[in-house]
Design a protein around this motif. Sequence first.
Motif, PDB file in Angstrom:
ATOM      1  N   LEU A   1       0.849  -1.188   0.000  1.00  0.00           N
ATOM      2  CA  LEU A   1       0.000   0.000   0.000  1.00  0.00           C
ATOM      3  C   LEU A   1       0.885   1.239   0.000  1.00  0.00           C
ATOM      4  O   LEU A   1       1.892   1.285   0.703  1.00  0.00           O
TER       5      LEU A   1
ATOM      6  N   THR B   1      -4.644   6.382  -2.875  1.00  0.00           N
ATOM      7  CA  THR B   1      -4.180   5.126  -2.281  1.00  0.00           C
ATOM      8  C   THR B   1      -3.856   4.158  -3.404  1.00  0.00           C
ATOM      9  O   THR B   1      -4.730   3.845  -4.227  1.00  0.00           O
TER      10      THR B   1
ATOM     11  N   LEU C   1      -2.588   0.410  -4.724  1.00  0.00           N
ATOM     12  CA  LEU C   1      -2.625  -0.989  -4.308  1.00  0.00           C
ATOM     13  C   LEU C   1      -1.826  -1.848  -5.279  1.00  0.00           C
ATOM     14  O   LEU C   1      -1.665  -1.498  -6.456  1.00  0.00           O
TER      15      LEU C   1
ATOM     16  N   SER D   1      -6.930  -6.815  -4.964  1.00  0.00           N
ATOM     17  CA  SER D   1      -6.417  -5.825  -4.015  1.00  0.00           C
ATOM     18  C   SER D   1      -7.487  -4.811  -3.638  1.00  0.00           C
ATOM     19  O   SER D   1      -7.641  -4.443  -2.468  1.00  0.00           O
TER      20      SER D   1
ATOM     21  N   TYR E   1      -9.015  -4.174   0.128  1.00  0.00           N
ATOM     22  CA  TYR E   1      -8.883  -2.843   0.731  1.00  0.00           C
ATOM     23  C   TYR E   1     -10.260  -2.223   0.971  1.00  0.00           C
ATOM     24  O   TYR E   1     -10.522  -1.674   2.055  1.00  0.00           O
TER      25      TYR E   1
ATOM     26  N   PHE F   1     -10.331  -2.078   4.839  1.00  0.00           N
ATOM     27  CA  PHE F   1      -9.476  -0.977   5.267  1.00  0.00           C
ATOM     28  C   PHE F   1      -9.964   0.411   4.871  1.00  0.00           C
ATOM     29  O   PHE F   1      -9.580   1.401   5.493  1.00  0.00           O
TER      30      PHE F   1
END
Length: 615
Positions: A57, A68, A70, A93, A97, A101
Amino acid sequence: MATRVLLLTQWFDPEPTFKGIVFARELVRQGFEVEVVTGFPNYPGGKVYPGYRIKWLQREVIDGVQVTRLPLYPDHGQSAIKRVLNYASFAASAFIYGLLFAKRPAVMYAYHPPLTVGVAAGLIRLLRRIPVVYDIQDMWPDTLRATGMLNNERALGIVASVCQWVYKRVDHIAVLSPGFKKLLMQRGVPEAKIDVIYNWADEASLRAPSGQLPAAFPTAEKFRILFAGNMGKAQALDAVLNAAVLLQQRGSRVCFVLLGGGVEVSRLVERAADLQLGNVVFLPPVPMAEVGTLLQAADALLVHLRKDPLFEITIPSKTQAYMAAGKPLLMAVDGDAANLVRESGAGVIAASEDPQLLATSAEALAAMAPEALAGMGAKAQRHYREHLSLRIGVERFGALFRQLGARRAFDMKRVFDVFLAAVALLLFSIPLAFLTWQVSRKLGKPVFFRQVRPGLEGRPFEMVKFRTMTDARDTIGQLLPDAERLTPFGRFLRSSSLDELPELWNVVKGEMSLVGPRPLLTEYMPLYSAEQARRHNVRPGITGWAQVNGRNTLSWEEKFKLDVWYVDNRTLWLDIKILWLTVRKVLVRDGISAAGEATMPRFTGSTAASPGGES
């Protein structure tokens, strides 16, 4: 509080992309909180860009936008297996995420292609209940078949099924052309679920281009026609090389400049060398900030795609950049894109994959006077500004994001509506019983005034409230005017809003909300303007923004304007404010009747009103 939007896209700056930093930056400027979730930059060459390396990340800020990145398998070559790995690795991914997250957004935007981004978004929506706007830039599996990327019919069928799954899971779909919308409707997607939002250009880069012209860029003695963008199978640029052969044989001063990267570049360069073409120049990709310099230096700008029914409903995004640059277009794409140039007067049309016509059209442009070319460019720029600009496009996406974000909030608010209405009915059960007895004794039966009113999306429902008028009639049996039938007790019920209490049952049933535009007479529906009719985009309410800003002392136009304002700006906090202001208005008994009327004059359109009717 700003609406939080998560932009899910496999490609983002510094990669060339249509909905990159320009889109995110404009959303931030318009008041949204934005997080971009993307991969490590490797498109279109398939190699990770300098300054980046694959890791679990990476967070960075680009022009004030949180990005962000990935991990993914970097590739954009000819191998189908490696391409699938590229798409699937980012989707995996993104799913992990987004599920575990990512800070919860009000709405998620997913950019297609590739389809795997839509799959990830659909799964996240399924598990986290986050509304999704799905932006379709390529129509799969049609594009896969048209470009030759995938030819196996069974595999194409699987892709089509996955597409249908995504279409059903997402909340709204944006497409780049009317043709795309028509095709989706043919495939069973409801029309109301689709919006046509045209692509725009990187206007900032075009307004203030940077960088120098490459040494290889042809001089002004040549008529330079520039193609800028990806060079893949879909662009079918062999037709351009074939046209260059014809032009070279004729001794034409036309020169093609092909700027960009892609899977076909090496082969095209080799073929141009084999054909000994002196009127074709290849230039490597440059940052978007430098593209404007090249566009301004060119004499005309080329759009070309393979001849295929799919591309007839496609408007390549370079079209908007070319028009914003204010240069004449040589449009060699059939269908919607050609119609756009034809209607705007922005250039010359040539058929897809027709070297003879392409060469003829190029020479026709080269033969024009500078004033005529400048006029075409001015028309292109004006059409872009008025119909295709960044401001117009992002405002339309912003409206969708706010609408879906509000819908999610109001799904939660529905729980509060039911809870509060049920508690109120329980707490007021004794007062309601007493009022029922008093209404029956003083005004007669039936105790309740029932009337069919238009609700959400105009759907009819039966509204229930305490009656406030008698049934007194004249000598020929006609009801007396409202003022004569409205008794002191009825006037008290209205001024205290106690007549509205039975509507709590409508709230429990889901026909009304505690807050929203008041439900009016069904006969008013055909009298509304298109703007006024938007008041029915939400559930009607027991109280509303118009009720706490003047109620029946307002004109109809003022009330409708406030209703529509509420539809566009509704939040849970605004509802709380309206409920509090309603309590204050009830205590002071303000705005009960219009001047000279017992209640409110009848609505007969935006220019006239006549008395009558319980509201």
